[in-house]
Motif scaffolding. Structure first.
Motif, short mmCIF file in Angstrom:
data_model
loop_
_atom_site.label_atom_id
_atom_site.label_comp_id
_atom_site.label_asym_id
_atom_site.label_seq_id
_atom_site.Cartn_x
_atom_site.Cartn_y
_atom_site.Cartn_z
N LEU A 69 1.04 -1.26 0.07
CA LEU A 69 0.00 0.39 -0.36
C LEU A 69 1.07 1.26 -0.13
O LEU A 69 0.71 2.30 -0.96
CB LEU A 69 -0.82 -0.24 1.25
N SER A 87 0.99 3.61 -3.50
CA SER A 87 0.62 5.06 -2.97
C SER A 87 1.73 5.48 -3.41
O SER A 87 1.71 6.86 -3.92
CB SER A 87 0.03 5.52 -1.48
N LEU A 97 -2.28 -4.82 -6.45
CA LEU A 97 -2.13 -4.96 -4.65
C LEU A 97 -2.35 -6.25 -4.93
O LEU A 97 -1.08 -6.66 -4.30
CB LEU A 97 -3.21 -4.03 -4.03
#
Length: 367
Positions: free
Chosen positions: A34, A38, A58
Motif C-alpha cells: 500500500l 501509493s 495490490l
C-alpha cells in the motif's frame, strides 16, 4: 535429507511459530505494498489509471511479496538462531549488528533480483528495467533490515513472556515443594516418637535428656531457617545430619550406626537444604532395623558428589513408597543447577548420589 530439512524448520519454528510468521508477513507485505503503490502513484513514477488496476497491482504485489517474504524470513530466522549461539546479544552486540545488516542486505538483493525477473517475465515493465532492478533492490534491502529488526524484537518479546511464565510456574512449583518439604519435616510421627523417647529419658538420664532437647530444637530451628532458602552448604547439612541421627540413635541404639568421610575442601559446596534428611529418612523408614539386622549408613565424598549408602533390608509393607520425597529433591536440584541426584541399588546396597555444587561457578543459578 528431507528429515534434516524438517528438523531445521522445526528448530526455526521454536523461535517463531508458522502461524505467527504467516500473520506477520501478510500484515507486513500488505502495508508495504500500500505504501509503495501509493508513493509510486503520487510521485508520478507509476500512475494508477483505475481502481481495478490498483487492485491488480495490490494483488500481484502482495502475492509476490508474500512469497518473497517467506524467502527472506526463513533465512533471517536461521541467521538469528545461529547468531544466538555464536554472537549472543549479551557479549557481541556490534559484531552481531554488523553481521545481520550485511546478511539482510545481501539476501534482499538476491531475492529482489529473482522476483524482479519473475515479475518482468509475467508482464514486462514499461519503465527502464535497470532502474526498476536498482529501485527494487533498495526497497527489498530497507524492508528486509526492518523485517530482521522486527523478528529480533518479536522473538525477544516471546522469549521474555515464556521466561516470565516459566518463572511463575517454577515459583508456584517451588512453593508447593517447600510446603511438602516442611510438611515432611514437621512429621507428627517423628515428633511423637521423639517426645516418647524424651519422656522415657527425663527420669533416667537428665543429662542425655537435655542433650536430646538441644538436638531436637536444633533440627527444627534449621528447618525453619532454611525452608525459604534455595541452597545450604554441605557443612550445615552435615551438622544437621548429626543432630538428626543422634535422635534416631537414641531410639534405635546400636542397631543404627553411621560413618562420615568427607574432604574438608568440599564443605563449602552447596546443595538444596534438607537433602540429607530426605535420604536418611528414606533409609530409616523403608529398612528393617533391629539387633539381628542393624542398619549401617555411610556418608562419603566422591569427586564432586556426596554418596549416602546403606545396607538394603527392606520392610514388607502393604503401602508401597510413593517416592515423593526423592522426587521433590530431584526437582529442587533442577532449580539450582543442571546435575540431578541419582538413586540406585548395587550389591544389596541402596546408594544416593547427590551433586555438590560450586558456589562460585553456579552463583547465577540460584540468585
Amino acid at each position: 535429507m528431507s528429515s534434516k530439512i524438517k528438523i531445521g524448520f522445526q528448530s526455526i519454528h521454536q523461535l517463531l511459530s508458522f502461524g505467527r510468521l504467516l500473520r506477520f508477513l501478510i500484515g507486513f507485505v500488505l502495508a508495504v505494498q500500500l505504501i509503495v503503490i501509493s508513493y509510486n502513484h503520487l510521485s508520478g513514477y507509476h500512475i494508477l489509471t483505475s481502481f481495478d488496476y490498483f487492485l491488480y497491482r495490490l494483488f500481484r504485489g502482495v502475492t509476490l511479496s508474500l512469497f518473497a517474504g517467506f524467502l527472506l524470513a526463513y533465512p533471517n530466522l536461521l541467521m538469528i538462531r545461529i547468531l544466538n549461539r555464536v554472537a549472543p546479544w549479551n557479549y557481541k552486540i556490534l559484531k552481531r549488528i554488523f553481521i545481520q545488516i550485511i546478511f539482510s542486505v545481501t539476501l534482499a538483493v538476491l531475492v529482489s533480483l529473482i522476483f524482479t525477473l519473475i515479475a518482468s517475465a509475467i508482464k514486462p515493465y514499461s519503465e527502464d528495467f535497470k532502474r526498476v532492478v536498482i529501485s527494487n533492490m533498495l526497497i527489498f534491502s530497507v524492508v528486509n533490515v526492518f523485517v530482521m529488526a522486527i523478528l529480533e524484537g518479536w522473538i525477544f518479546y516471546i522469549k521474555s513472556k515464556r521466561s516470565e511464565k516459566k518463572a511463575r510456574n517454577l515459583q508456584e512449583e517451588l512453593s508447593q515443594i517447600k510446603y511438602e518439604v516442611l510438611k515432611s519435616q514437621i512429621n507428627p510421627h517423628f515428633m511423637f516418637n521423639s517426645l516418647n523417647v524424651l519422656s522415657g529419658m527425663i527420669n533416667k538420664d537428665t543429662g542425655k535428656a537435655q542433650q536430646f532437647i538441644d538436638e531436637f530444637s536444633h533440627i527444627y530451628r534449621y528447618v525453619l531457617e532454611t525452608i525459604e532458602q534455595s541452597v545450604a552448604t554441605l557443612e550445615k547439612e552435615i551438622d544437621f545430619m548429626q543432630s538428626y541421627l543422634f535422635l534416631q540413635q537414641i531410639r534405635y541404639g546400636n542397631d543404627l550406626s553411621y560413618s562420615v568421610n568427607i574432604q574438608a575442601d568440599l564443605l563449602k559446596k552447596i546443595m538444596p537444604p534438607l537433602s540429607l534428611q530426605v535420604v536418611l529418612e528414606n533409609a530409616i523408614k523403608h529398612n528393617i532395623i533391629n539387633e539381628a539386622r542393624p542398619l549401617r549408613i555411610e556418608v562419603f565424598s566422591q569427586k564432586h558428589f556426596l554418596i549416602i549408602r546403606n545396607n538394603l533390608q527392606p520392610k514388607m509393607s502393604k503401602n508401597p513408597s510413593t517416592g515423593l520425597g526423592l522426587k521433590n529433591l530431584t526437582k529442587r536440584y533442577a532449580m539450582i543447577g543442571p546435575e540431578e541426584p541419582v538413586f540406585s541399588i548395587d550389591a544389596n546396597y541402596y546408594i544416593a548420589k547427590l551433586p555438590l555444587i560450586d558456589i562460585e561457578k553456579d552463583e547465577s543459578a540460584y540468585h
